[in-house]
Design an enzyme around this catalytic site. Structure first.
Site, PDB file in Angstrom:
ATOM      1  N   ASP A 136      86.487  86.431  -2.626  1.00 39.25           N
ATOM      2  CA  ASP A 136      87.538  87.125  -3.350  1.00 39.25           C
ATOM      3  C   ASP A 136      86.890  88.323  -4.045  1.00 39.25           C
ATOM      4  OD1 ASP A 136      90.010  87.785  -4.386  1.00 39.25           O
ATOM      5  OD2 ASP A 136      90.461  85.756  -5.051  1.00 39.25           O
ATOM      6  N   GLU A 193     105.383  87.970 -13.234  1.00 41.76           N
ATOM      7  CA  GLU A 193     104.521  86.909 -12.712  1.00 41.76           C
ATOM      8  C   GLU A 193     103.744  87.450 -11.525  1.00 41.76           C
ATOM      9  OE1 GLU A 193     106.585  83.509 -11.191  1.00 41.76           O
ATOM     10  OE2 GLU A 193     108.003  84.693 -10.012  1.00 41.76           O
TER      11      GLU A 193
END
Length: 906
Positions: A298, A645
């Site tokens: 990542d 979100e």
């Protein structure tokens, strides 16, 4: 489910032990002779090109692995380590072009301009439709190939232009607070795995030699929030939870697809960063699970190994790079702080790693590029000739609309739906005309977006619609911004008088130095460019300025918003997010500077700039009540969107923190407005948009109907309108539990599965996993299952499903297993073991059959060992939802005794 036996060991000392072992390997490697052709070439470029043309790595008849090994043998150490960076540079002496590994395709090709935008992943999961998922992913990969080869035709090799996609996200949505849960396929490992298998197969294709694209399953493996602390958190799942929850979808992907790539996570697991964990990466991933593709970190995860604010697991950049590669992380996605792998030569010199270990990683990367056909004649590579015209084609848009229809979940209906026609409707709510609810996060640019408001006006005519946004989205966040229109924008002409439009100047330099190459009058600032307006290039940086005046038509307090890469000021004050008191008819000096610059997260394939505003002084509630007074039915479009979100966001208001949720309630401004609208006595239908579960408790008790839309893609408005007016019967089912509140759930950063998700939750949900209503009814009968069965063998079950209603419908048939004796507290209370969909005309019956494999019948003990039940009983339930949570007749069940000596009789 996953087979048993894991080697156990302490993670904490692993880094030091592996780095010390690396010194011995490096010394051994140094004693061997390096092939002569691996040294930097001293020959002329012409000779080098001739040698490269004859090299085995150019030979398409060899395997990708053979070609990769040959090519890597020709590289210097420095060349190798730069190929381990997501922005891999060209190796000009060998004719190897640059390649950017970073691309996204969560629900359509993302961040590279126009593409078909499908429902967000959580919405695709709500379809419970494997065949649909395969078709969606096939379309996405068609568009991916078309865009890639279009870019190559103009020698553009930009970020988000490649064929290696960092999708799907198959983490388990174990906690409703997680903002990135919208990117997943929900809370159930089996449903997640089935959707993932079909997505991967659609992305990668089925050619025997070439990959269509690369799919990447992420984030391996124990990862699902919280977002603000993901770079430093350390999670310790139990053995049972690891096997029952966190690994099954990955295992299913490895077992049933040739998935080419894995992304490892930010957080630590059992004391070691995920990308540097021996147990996760060596013992499990490369060992037990048998993954043989490449691993990408990542973005920034390798830096987190040594950053003081993160894991601080090792002390130096060289130690971090060496540990990551030794554990099997092949590719570093950077974090704006450069290529961590450039420290590997230092690590080799210090004996932390052997060059042979680096070779292994680089070979895996080049093998993937060979499998994609990147070095072969395009005529030999399937999909290389897919035309750009397929991108956002009518057929693809139709599939997006089909997916949206099947994703919508009817949660409540007292008979008000479907609407009969001829009604005057009030369209109210902050999400009624909010395009963010269509595209969610990780999205492309839709070519034909349809909001709910637009769909309704198209359906019944503007004369039958009254509209008001009604309230902010949440707190002081508004969703009804509009472009600052041409009717209020002016510039001074040569006579000093105001004339329409803004003075615009465009520069080749994004910093706007030198003379502009183009000057003109632009009506307003609302642009999406396919090509640079200065060079006509596909991926060229450029800059622009706009100067003039805003002359509002109404008094108001106007808040401004400007796109990425742009800065705006009004009367010399910054205007991005700021509010200005303005008077009608007065002029306010406007200045906007724009510079499209490629960075570590963006290249210039996606070119846009928008100046928007919203009048925050309007009495939104009064407007909503006035709109309601004109209507027969109130349609309220509420919920949240992906500005609240999502991934590691800078949001901190009531209910939201850093991209995550802090409670599940509908934002207070919306619920207060809904109560006032209900008091009018008119029917009220709520269409809720969210990527996560909402505690719609008051709405469930008081409103007439509720539809959960998730984030339905660019054709959302068309699909929602057809549901509301009964053009089809809703069939979506919840892929997550809708809780009444967070009460009783463990702490967000507690990775125990106890009292989480439908499998373990002991409370009463508002709406259960698997739930959804229809406009028709279905009956289940003639369930066939053995009375006793050897759980070590596949078990057949079947049921007859009948459409007992008056209209056609699509039923999601769900099979659950409940063990009579829960073997331990970490074992599931109930478990989905199979599902399918059935399209039935009124009165039509169909037998739906399943074969449940042994891994669906057993369970894991608390030590993580797989247990094949023997001598115990279980209830097999087949119906339109979880056992005990469907109306009478809409499910059937049968007790089965698991016995090793059972005959498979019925």
């Amino acid at each position: 489910m996953i087979s048993p036996t894991l080697r156990r060991s302490s993670a904490a000392p692993r880094a030091a032990r592996w780095l010390a072992a690396g010194a011995a390997l490096a010394l051994a490697a140094a004693c061997g002779e390096r092939p002569a052709d691996t040294a930097p070439s001293e020959q002329s470029s012409r000779a080098s090109e001739a040698q490269a043309a004859l090299a085995p790595w150019r030979d398409p008849s060899l395997s990708p692995e053979e070609r990769a090994a040959d090519l890597v043998s020709r590289l210097t150490l420095e060349e190798k380590v730069w190929q381990m960076y997501d922005k891999a540079p060209a190796i000009e002496r060998l004719g190897v072009p640059e390649y950017n590994w970073w691309n996204e395709a969560l629900h359509g090709v993302a961040r590279a301009g126009e593409a078909t935008v499908f429902p967000q992943a959580i919405g695709l999961a709500a379809t419970w439709d494997e065949d649909l998922m395969l078709r969606v992913a096939t379309v996405i990969s068609d568009e991916a190939r078309a865009k890639h080869h279009y870019y190559l035709s103009e020698d553009v090799r930009a970020m988000y232009g490649g064929l290696t996609f960092w999708s799907p996200n198959i983490n388990i949505f174990r906690d409703p607070r997680w903002g990135r849960g919208q990117e997943t396929y929900g809370e159930d490992p089996f449903l997640t795995g089935r959707m993932a298998v079909n997505f991967i197969n659609g992305m990668q294709g089925d050619h025997e030699k070439y990959l269509k694209t690369v799919a990447t399953v992420k984030h391996y493996a124990v990862h699902s929030g919280p977002e603000p602390t993901r770079h430093s958190d350390d999670y310790h799942p139990s053995e049972a939870d690891l096997r029952e929850t966190y690994l099954p979808a990955f295992k299913m992907a490895f077992d049933e697809t040739g998935v080419a790539s894995v992304m490892c996570a930010y957080n630590a697991v059992w004391g070691a960063p995920a990308c540097g964990s021996e147990r996760l990466m060596v013992d499990l991933l490369r060992g037990e699970l048998g993954f043989d593709g490449y691993v990408v970190s990542d973005c920034g995860a390798i830096g987190d190994f040594y950053y003081p604010h993160a894991h601080a697991y090792v002390e130096t950049r060289a130690e971090a790079a060496a540990l990551a590669v030794k554990m099997g992380t092949d590719l570093n996605c950077g974090d704006g702080e450069g290529n961590k792998m450039d420290a590997l030569p230092e690590a080799v010199e210090k004996g932390l790693i052997a060059e042979a270990e680096i070779d292994r990683a680089v070979e895996r990367l080049f093998a993937a590029r060979f499998r994609l056909g990147m070095f072969d004649d395009p005529a030999d590579v399937p999909w290389a000739s897919i035309p750009y015209s397929v991108v956002a084609s009518p057929e693809h848009l139709a599939l997006s609309e089909e997916a949206a229809r099947k994703s919508l979940v009817l949660l409540k209906n007292n008979g008000v739906l479907p609407l009969k026609g001829g009604e005057k409707v009030a369209v109210i709510g902050p999400n009624a005309d909010n395009k963010m609810t269509l595209i969610a996060n990780y999205h492309g640019v839709p070519t034909a977006p349809v909001t709910a408001l637009e769909g309704i006006v198209e359906k019944i005519g503007a004369q039958n619609v009254s509209y008001a946004p009604g309230s902010p989205l949440a707190g002081d966040v508004y969703a009804h911004y509009e472009p600052v229109g041409p009717d209020v924008l002016f510039h001074e002409n040569e006579n000093g008088a105001l004339s329409p439009g803004l003075k615009a100047a465009y520069y080749e330099d994004p910093q706007r130095s030198g003379e502009p190459v183009l000057t003109r009058i632009d009506p307003n600032i609302d642009f999406y460019w396919h090509r640079s307006p200065t060079t006509n290039g596909l991926n060229d940086e450029f800059g622009a300025t706009w100067r003039g005046y805003i002359v509002p038509k109404k008094d108001g307090a106007y808040r401004f918003k400007v796109s990425r890469w742009a800065e705006a000021s009004i009367d010399g004050r910054p205007a991005n997010g700021e509010t200005f008191e303005m008077k009608a008819g007065e002029r306010y000096a406007l200045s906007v500077d724009f510079g499209l610059v490629s960075g570590w997260t963006r290249d210039a394939l996606e070119k846009f700039v928008h100046l928007e505003w919203v009048d925050v002084s309007r009495d939104l509630r009064a407007e909503a009540m006035a709109a309601a007074a004109e209507a027969d039915v109130i349609l309220f479009f509420g919920g949240i969107d992906a500005t609240l979100e999502g991934e590691e966001m800078k949001v901190e208001i009531d209910g939201f923190l850093g991209g995550d949720r802090t409670h599940l309630n509908l934002p207070k401004p919306q619920e207060d407005l809904l109560k006032a609208l209900k008091a009018t006595g008119k029917p009220v239908v709520l269409v809720n948009f969210s990527g996560s579960a909402m505690a719609l408790n008051w709405a469930d008790e008081n409103l007439d109907a509720i539809v959960q839309a998730f984030y339905p893609g660019e054709k959302a408005g068309a699909a929602i309108v057809d549901l509301l007016w009964g053009e089809f019967s809703p069939s979506g089912r919840l892929p997550v539990t809708f809780y009444r509140s967070l009460d009783g759930l463990p702490a967000f950063d507690d990775y125990s599965m106890r009292n989480r998700t439908y499998k373990y939750y002991e409370g009463e949900p508002l709406y259960p996993f698997g739930y959804g209503l229809s406009y028709t009814t279905f009956a289940y009968s003639d369930l066939a299952a053995p009375e006793s069965h050897d759980a070590g063998e596949p078990m057949p079950v079947s049921v007859t499903v009948t459409n007992t209603g008056a209209r056609a419908g699509r039923e999601v048939v769900q099979v659950y297993l409940q063990r009579e004796d829960r073997p331990h507290p970490s074992a599931p209370r109930v478990e989905l073991v199979a599902f399918d969909v059935a399209e039935l005309e009124p009165g039509e019956s169909r037998t739906v059959s399943f074969v449940l494999p042994p891994e669906r019948l057993g369970f894991y003990d608390e030590d993580g060992a797989f247990v094949t039940p023997n001598g115990s009983g279980a209830i097999v339930s087949i119906g339109g939802g979880q056992p005990g949570m469907t109306p009478e007749g809409q499910a059937a069940s049968r007790r089965v005794v698991f016995a090793a000596d059972a005959s498979d009789g019925r």
